[in-house]
Design a protein around this motif. Structure first.
Motif, PDB file in Angstrom:
ATOM      1  N   PHE A  43       5.638 -12.047  19.737  1.00 48.46           N
ATOM      2  CA  PHE A  43       6.935 -11.347  19.768  1.00 48.46           C
ATOM      3  C   PHE A  43       7.338 -10.821  18.450  1.00 48.46           C
ATOM      4  CE2 PHE A  43       6.796 -14.479  22.913  1.00 48.46           C
ATOM      5  CZ  PHE A  43       7.302 -14.214  24.217  1.00 48.46           C
ATOM      6  N   VAL A  44       7.780  -9.617  18.147  1.00 47.72           N
ATOM      7  CA  VAL A  44       8.076  -9.047  16.811  1.00 47.72           C
ATOM      8  C   VAL A  44       9.437  -9.572  16.341  1.00 47.72           C
ATOM      9  CG1 VAL A  44       8.723  -6.854  15.807  1.00 47.72           C
ATOM     10  CG2 VAL A  44       6.918  -6.825  17.358  1.00 47.72           C
ATOM     11  N   VAL A  45       9.544 -10.035  15.354  1.00 44.77           N
ATOM     12  CA  VAL A  45      10.855 -10.662  14.706  1.00 44.77           C
ATOM     13  C   VAL A  45      11.260  -9.642  13.753  1.00 44.77           C
ATOM     14  CG1 VAL A  45      11.755 -12.472  13.245  1.00 44.77           C
ATOM     15  CG2 VAL A  45       9.879 -12.955  14.576  1.00 44.77           C
ATOM     16  N   PRO A  46      12.713  -9.113  14.237  1.00 42.82           N
ATOM     17  CA  PRO A  46      13.089  -7.873  13.483  1.00 42.82           C
ATOM     18  C   PRO A  46      13.287  -8.326  12.237  1.00 42.82           C
ATOM     19  CG  PRO A  46      14.395  -8.334  15.577  1.00 42.82           C
ATOM     20  CD  PRO A  46      13.260  -9.339  15.380  1.00 42.82           C
ATOM     21  N   SER A  49      -6.276  -9.726   7.559  1.00 43.47           N
ATOM     22  CA  SER A  49      -5.362  -8.911   6.786  1.00 43.47           C
ATOM     23  C   SER A  49      -3.839  -9.458   7.150  1.00 43.47           C
ATOM     24  CB  SER A  49      -5.553  -7.468   7.095  1.00 43.47           C
ATOM     25  OG  SER A  49      -5.203  -7.373   8.699  1.00 43.47           O
ATOM     26  N   GLU A  50      -3.672 -10.442   7.782  1.00 42.89           N
ATOM     27  CA  GLU A  50      -2.279 -11.054   7.789  1.00 42.89           C
ATOM     28  C   GLU A  50      -2.083 -12.341   6.977  1.00 42.89           C
ATOM     29  OE1 GLU A  50      -2.002 -11.519  12.045  1.00 42.89           O
ATOM     30  OE2 GLU A  50      -2.599 -13.706  12.145  1.00 42.89           O
ATOM     31  N   GLN A  51      -0.992 -12.763   6.890  1.00 41.41           N
ATOM     32  CA  GLN A  51      -0.368 -14.231   6.117  1.00 41.41           C
ATOM     33  C   GLN A  51       0.325 -15.034   7.083  1.00 41.41           C
ATOM     34  OE1 GLN A  51       1.764 -13.441   2.468  1.00 41.41           O
ATOM     35  NE2 GLN A  51       1.985 -15.558   2.191  1.00 41.41           N
ATOM     36  N   ILE A  52       0.130 -16.030   7.389  1.00 43.64           N
ATOM     37  CA  ILE A  52       0.687 -17.110   8.268  1.00 43.64           C
ATOM     38  C   ILE A  52       2.026 -17.602   7.291  1.00 43.64           C
ATOM     39  CG2 ILE A  52       0.884 -19.270   9.248  1.00 43.64           C
ATOM     40  CD1 ILE A  52      -0.702 -17.284  10.553  1.00 43.64           C
ATOM     41  N   LEU A  53       3.291 -17.196   7.643  1.00 42.29           N
ATOM     42  CA  LEU A  53       4.497 -17.547   6.998  1.00 42.29           C
ATOM     43  C   LEU A  53       4.954 -19.028   7.323  1.00 42.29           C
ATOM     44  CD1 LEU A  53       6.458 -14.224   7.310  1.00 42.29           C
ATOM     45  CD2 LEU A  53       4.546 -15.043   5.444  1.00 42.29           C
ATOM     46  N   ALA A  54       4.850 -19.411   8.842  1.00 44.94           N
ATOM     47  CA  ALA A  54       5.580 -20.829   9.004  1.00 44.94           C
ATOM     48  C   ALA A  54       4.803 -21.131  10.147  1.00 44.94           C
ATOM     49  CB  ALA A  54       6.982 -20.554   9.103  1.00 44.94           C
ATOM     50  N   SER A  55       4.737 -22.255  10.785  1.00 42.79           N
ATOM     51  CA  SER A  55       4.567 -22.835  11.950  1.00 42.79           C
ATOM     52  C   SER A  55       5.415 -23.948  12.446  1.00 42.79           C
ATOM     53  CB  SER A  55       2.848 -23.078  11.930  1.00 42.79           C
ATOM     54  OG  SER A  55       2.720 -23.992  11.024  1.00 42.79           O
ATOM     55  N   ALA A  56       5.127 -24.282  13.751  1.00 41.61           N
ATOM     56  CA  ALA A  56       5.987 -25.568  14.264  1.00 41.61           C
ATOM     57  C   ALA A  56       5.233 -26.052  15.422  1.00 41.61           C
ATOM     58  CB  ALA A  56       7.314 -25.067  14.511  1.00 41.61           C
ATOM     59  N   GLN A 103       2.760 -12.482   9.018  1.00 40.57           N
ATOM     60  CA  GLN A 103       3.212 -11.359   8.657  1.00 40.57           C
ATOM     61  C   GLN A 103       1.784 -10.343   8.718  1.00 40.57           C
ATOM     62  OE1 GLN A 103       4.721 -11.015   4.503  1.00 40.57           O
ATOM     63  NE2 GLN A 103       5.825  -9.427   5.200  1.00 40.57           N
ATOM     64  N   THR A 104       1.733  -9.066   9.363  1.00 39.38           N
ATOM     65  CA  THR A 104       0.635  -8.481   9.637  1.00 39.38           C
ATOM     66  C   THR A 104       0.324  -7.861   8.394  1.00 39.38           C
ATOM     67  OG1 THR A 104       1.948  -6.644  10.484  1.00 39.38           O
ATOM     68  CG2 THR A 104       1.103  -8.297  11.840  1.00 39.38           C
ATOM     69  N   ALA A 105      -0.729  -6.886   8.409  1.00 40.06           N
ATOM     70  CA  ALA A 105      -1.334  -5.971   7.188  1.00 40.06           C
ATOM     71  C   ALA A 105       0.177  -4.719   6.968  1.00 40.06           C
ATOM     72  CB  ALA A 105      -2.419  -5.352   7.382  1.00 40.06           C
TER      73      ALA A 105
END
Length: 211
Positions: free
Chosen positions: A172-175, A99-106, A125-127
């Motif tokens: 960690f949550v990204v605001p 239910s989540e989507q990977i937005l970016a990685s490094a 990005q979670t559901a």
């Protein structure tokens, strides 16, 4: 209800004339005589008492079998339920986060003073729409200090602390207010326990996020 008394007394031997009539009827030799009845004859009451005792014994003997017939299926049901629960927990633990989507990685590269260190990061990005940064770090540090996770700008003219990393992995949550196109660099630093909340300038690993 009247109790029957037939057979409760010992059986009596019939008169001799009865046996003589039987001999004549059957053509038996006069030398053949009837055998006397046993002195110990079981009465109907004794037979009934023994039958009742045997029935009670049979019931007592059947009780463990009946208990086994009841308990054994219950044990089987409990075992099957435990297997189902265990399988469900295993599936939930191993199932991918669909239910989540990977937005970016490094890939996080070591800084010169931390040449044996490696790390990685990804933003998902979670559901519920929340963005989280997941990092992993393989580094050896000595002395008193903590590891802190940051988001930096490419020119390092802006930085945001996301929190301290305990262990080798963290989330960690990204605001929502953070623009990841601007704060696109993930940095993990070594911070001395000096009470200063600013970046120490001692980065362990660092890398740029890409979609």
């Amino acid at each position: 209800m009247a109790r029957a008394t037939l057979g409760e007394a010992e059986l009596q031997q019939p008169p001799a004339r009865v046996w003589q009539s039987i001999q004549r009827e059957l053509g038996l030799s006069p030398s053949i005589t009837p055998t006397a009845p046993s002195a110990s004859v079981v009465s109907l009451a004794d037979a009934r008492d023994r039958s009742d005792a045997r029935d009670r014994s049979d019931v007592r003997g059947r009780r463990p079998s009946l208990a086994r017939r009841i308990v054994t299926p219950l044990i089987g049901v409990a075992a099957a339920a435990a297997l189902v629960v265990g399988a469900a927990l295993t599936w939930n633990a191993a199932a991918p986060r669909l239910s989540e989507q990977i937005l970016a990685s490094a890939q996080l590269e070591a800084l010169p003073q931390w040449t044996d260190s490696t790390g990685s990061a990804e933003v998902a990005q979670t559901a519920s729409g929340e963005r989280v940064l997941r990092v992993s770090l393989d580094a050896t540090a000595s002395g008193d200090g903590v590891r802190e996770v940051w988001l930096l700008t490419e020119n390092v003219d802006g930085l945001i602390s996301l929190g301290l990393l305990a262990g080798s992995q963290g989330e960690f949550v990204v605001p929502e207010s953070v623009d990841l196109t601007r704060f696109s660099v993930v940095d993990i630093s070594w911070e001395p326990l000096d009470g200063d909340p600013t970046h120490s300038g001692d980065s362990i690993v660092r890398g740029s996020l890409s979609a």
